[in-house]
Design an enzyme around this catalytic site. Sequence first.
Site, PDB file in Angstrom:
ATOM      1  N   ARG A  23       0.820  -1.222   0.000  1.00  0.00           N
ATOM      2  CA  ARG A  23       0.000   0.000   0.000  1.00  0.00           C
ATOM      3  C   ARG A  23       0.856   1.277   0.000  1.00  0.00           C
ATOM      4  NH1 ARG A  23      -5.490  -0.168   1.037  1.00  0.00           N
ATOM      5  NH2 ARG A  23      -6.314  -2.211   0.554  1.00  0.00           N
ATOM      6  N   ARG A  27      -2.860   7.153   0.718  1.00  0.00           N
ATOM      7  CA  ARG A  27      -3.305   8.377   1.392  1.00  0.00           C
ATOM      8  C   ARG A  27      -2.306   9.046   2.325  1.00  0.00           C
ATOM      9  NH1 ARG A  27      -8.763   5.439   3.046  1.00  0.00           N
ATOM     10  NH2 ARG A  27      -7.125   3.899   3.305  1.00  0.00           N
ATOM     11  N   ARG A  36      -5.799  12.117  -6.475  1.00  0.00           N
ATOM     12  CA  ARG A  36      -7.108  11.495  -6.257  1.00  0.00           C
ATOM     13  C   ARG A  36      -8.223  12.547  -6.305  1.00  0.00           C
ATOM     14  NH1 ARG A  36      -9.504   8.462  -1.014  1.00  0.00           N
ATOM     15  NH2 ARG A  36      -9.822  10.625  -0.468  1.00  0.00           N
ATOM     16  N   ASP A  73      -6.688  -1.850  -7.889  1.00  0.00           N
ATOM     17  CA  ASP A  73      -7.254  -2.512  -6.713  1.00  0.00           C
ATOM     18  C   ASP A  73      -7.595  -3.946  -7.092  1.00  0.00           C
ATOM     19  OD1 ASP A  73      -8.271  -1.628  -3.861  1.00  0.00           O
ATOM     20  OD2 ASP A  73      -9.633  -3.156  -4.626  1.00  0.00           O
TER      21      ASP A  73
HETATM   22  O1  CP3 Z   1       0.314   0.902  -3.276  1.00  0.00           O
HETATM   23  C1  CP3 Z   1      -0.226  -0.186  -3.479  1.00  0.00           C
HETATM   24  O2  CP3 Z   1      -0.096  -1.171  -2.715  1.00  0.00           O
HETATM   25  C2  CP3 Z   1      -0.973  -0.393  -4.779  1.00  0.00           C
HETATM   26  C3  CP3 Z   1      -2.352  -0.212  -4.746  1.00  0.00           C
HETATM   27  C4  CP3 Z   1      -3.319  -1.145  -4.031  1.00  0.00           C
HETATM   28  C5  CP3 Z   1      -4.565  -0.669  -3.596  1.00  0.00           C
HETATM   29  N1  CP3 Z   1      -5.293  -1.736  -3.160  1.00  0.00           N
HETATM   30  C6  CP3 Z   1      -5.020   0.723  -3.658  1.00  0.00           C
HETATM   31  C7  CP3 Z   1      -6.098   1.165  -2.761  1.00  0.00           C
HETATM   32  C8  CP3 Z   1      -3.262  -2.513  -3.774  1.00  0.00           C
HETATM   33  C9  CP3 Z   1      -2.145  -3.494  -4.006  1.00  0.00           C
HETATM   34  C10 CP3 Z   1      -4.538  -2.871  -3.233  1.00  0.00           C
HETATM   35  C11 CP3 Z   1      -4.909  -4.250  -2.879  1.00  0.00           C
HETATM   36  C12 CP3 Z   1      -6.122  -4.489  -2.075  1.00  0.00           C
HETATM   37  N2  CP3 Z   1      -7.336  -3.880  -2.160  1.00  0.00           N
HETATM   38  C13 CP3 Z   1      -6.224  -5.500  -1.104  1.00  0.00           C
HETATM   39  C14 CP3 Z   1      -5.136  -6.481  -0.765  1.00  0.00           C
HETATM   40  C15 CP3 Z   1      -4.035  -5.843  -0.034  1.00  0.00           C
HETATM   41  C16 CP3 Z   1      -4.234  -5.657   1.431  1.00  0.00           C
HETATM   42  O3  CP3 Z   1      -4.070  -4.532   1.897  1.00  0.00           O
HETATM   43  O4  CP3 Z   1      -4.521  -6.661   2.089  1.00  0.00           O
HETATM   44  C17 CP3 Z   1      -7.520  -5.453  -0.572  1.00  0.00           C
HETATM   45  C18 CP3 Z   1      -8.082  -6.357   0.498  1.00  0.00           C
HETATM   46  C19 CP3 Z   1      -8.220  -4.426  -1.262  1.00  0.00           C
HETATM   47  C20 CP3 Z   1      -9.646  -4.033  -1.094  1.00  0.00           C
HETATM   48  C21 CP3 Z   1      -9.769  -2.628  -0.669  1.00  0.00           C
HETATM   49  N3  CP3 Z   1      -9.478  -1.528  -1.445  1.00  0.00           N
HETATM   50  C22 CP3 Z   1     -10.223  -2.161   0.595  1.00  0.00           C
HETATM   51  C23 CP3 Z   1     -10.631  -3.043   1.759  1.00  0.00           C
HETATM   52  C24 CP3 Z   1     -10.195  -0.767   0.539  1.00  0.00           C
HETATM   53  C25 CP3 Z   1     -10.662   0.179   1.591  1.00  0.00           C
HETATM   54  C26 CP3 Z   1      -9.736   0.256   2.724  1.00  0.00           C
HETATM   55  C27 CP3 Z   1      -8.831   1.442   2.569  1.00  0.00           C
HETATM   56  O5  CP3 Z   1      -7.614   1.278   2.755  1.00  0.00           O
HETATM   57  O6  CP3 Z   1      -9.369   2.495   2.291  1.00  0.00           O
HETATM   58  C28 CP3 Z   1      -9.681  -0.397  -0.723  1.00  0.00           C
HETATM   59  C29 CP3 Z   1      -9.431   0.980  -1.209  1.00  0.00           C
HETATM   60  C30 CP3 Z   1      -8.053   1.306  -1.675  1.00  0.00           C
HETATM   61  N4  CP3 Z   1      -7.275   0.523  -2.484  1.00  0.00           N
HETATM   62  C31 CP3 Z   1      -7.345   2.515  -1.420  1.00  0.00           C
HETATM   63  C32 CP3 Z   1      -6.127   2.439  -2.100  1.00  0.00           C
HETATM   64  C33 CP3 Z   1      -5.064   3.488  -2.193  1.00  0.00           C
HETATM   65  C34 CP3 Z   1      -7.878   3.671  -0.617  1.00  0.00           C
HETATM   66  C35 CP3 Z   1      -8.734   4.480  -1.521  1.00  0.00           C
HETATM   67  C36 CP3 Z   1      -8.663   5.931  -1.207  1.00  0.00           C
HETATM   68  O7  CP3 Z   1      -9.398   6.341  -0.328  1.00  0.00           O
HETATM   69  O8  CP3 Z   1      -7.879   6.634  -1.863  1.00  0.00           O
END
Ligand code: CP3
Length: 344
Positions: A23, A27, A36, A73
């Site tokens: 991640r 943010r 974003r 994602d």
């Molecule tokens: O930098 C990176 O790692 C690359 C981008 C990336 C994102 N999601 C961007 C994202 C990666 C590799 C993921 C994978 C992902 N997405 C997983 C597996 C990885 C882990 O952390 O276990 C999972 C379970 C998801 C599903 C997901 N996406 C959730 C549960 C959420 C909400 C929780 C949160 O952190 O807000 C997201 C949203 C998300 N995916 C964001 C980002 C940057 C946040 C969105 C925002 O508000 O900008």
Amino acid sequence: MSKIFVDACFGKETPYTPVWMMRQAGRYLPEYMKVRAEAGNFLNLCHDPKKACEVTLQPVDIVGVDAAILFSDILVIPDEMGMDLEFIKGEGPKFNDPLENEADLDRLIGGEEAASKLTYVYDTIKLIKEQLADDKALIGFTGAPWTLATYMIEGQGTKTYNICKKMMYSNPELLHKILAKVTEVVKLYMEKQIEAGIDVVQIFDSWAAAIEPSKYDEFSWKYMVEIADYLKEKHPEVPIIMFPKGIPAFLDNVYGNFDVFGVDWSTPMALAKEKLGDKYVLQGNMEPCRLYSKEATTASVEDIQKTMGTSRHIFNLGHGILPDVPVENAKHFVSECQRVSKKS
Ligand code: CP3
């Protein structure tokens, strides 16, 4: 030009142990928040190759990590299979039409047709590869079929997983059909990510720990191994990282044709090394909340380095970085990893 990150994935000697953060594009970076905001929302950002490329490169430039991870994602996969995905502010992802029965599954687009709809991901990869320095690697990724299925069945994140576990024990045939359909899409999706230019694959099984150890192979690991086998046969030059989060009880049963095992923060690195270190390169595993303190970060980095030495290891957090971590502390983590592992 050889990439230190790819070399390390294959267990080759490197000048220091490379580091990235799960991640890492997100943010905690003001520069991410700006892009974003321009995109309007998170999904628009995923769909816009120029902007997704920009935020992918930010942590490489700002924090100094050795690899970029594609900005996207895991949930774009079920979205393009025809499910209705929304990201609700403050609540996270939501599918408005969770899968309840076989008819729901049959309505979903599968295989090549679904994988071909993810063109914005492949376009993003091509743009990133034009701009990423030659010595840095680009990691592509997918969710494990099980982790994707939890969202497809529950409709959102869950603490209890009761809806998918009800299916696991009362209608396992349906759960296997869902997992098999997702696996077929993921194989082709990752193959296309490789063809577009990614250097490394990571499979995230973020919700592995929801499955009891004796059922983990049947409902998750074997599908991850099937994906790895498929990709290894076509592209042996691309290393594969498996990241099943929170399954220390399964370590004795880990098998498969992949290169790197991602260790989460709840599993002691020494235990992972003892069980898997000869067979796989290990990645991890600082507790992400240590990033709130530079002292706690340095202590952990030194500790992990002592356990792992200077080979067959990739530094990372034991799960994703949190949004309120100071950027300066993330930089400190990266430079400390590179410092303690540097070979003279
Ligand atoms: O930098 C990176 O790692 C690359 C981008 C990336 C994102 N999601 C961007 C994202 C990666 C590799 C993921 C994978 C992902 N997405 C997983 C597996 C990885 C882990 O952390 O276990 C999972 C379970 C998801 C599903 C997901 N996406 C959730 C549960 C959420 C909400 C929780 C949160 O952190 O807000 C997201 C949203 C998300 N995916 C964001 C980002 C940057 C946040 C969105 C925002 O508000 O900008």
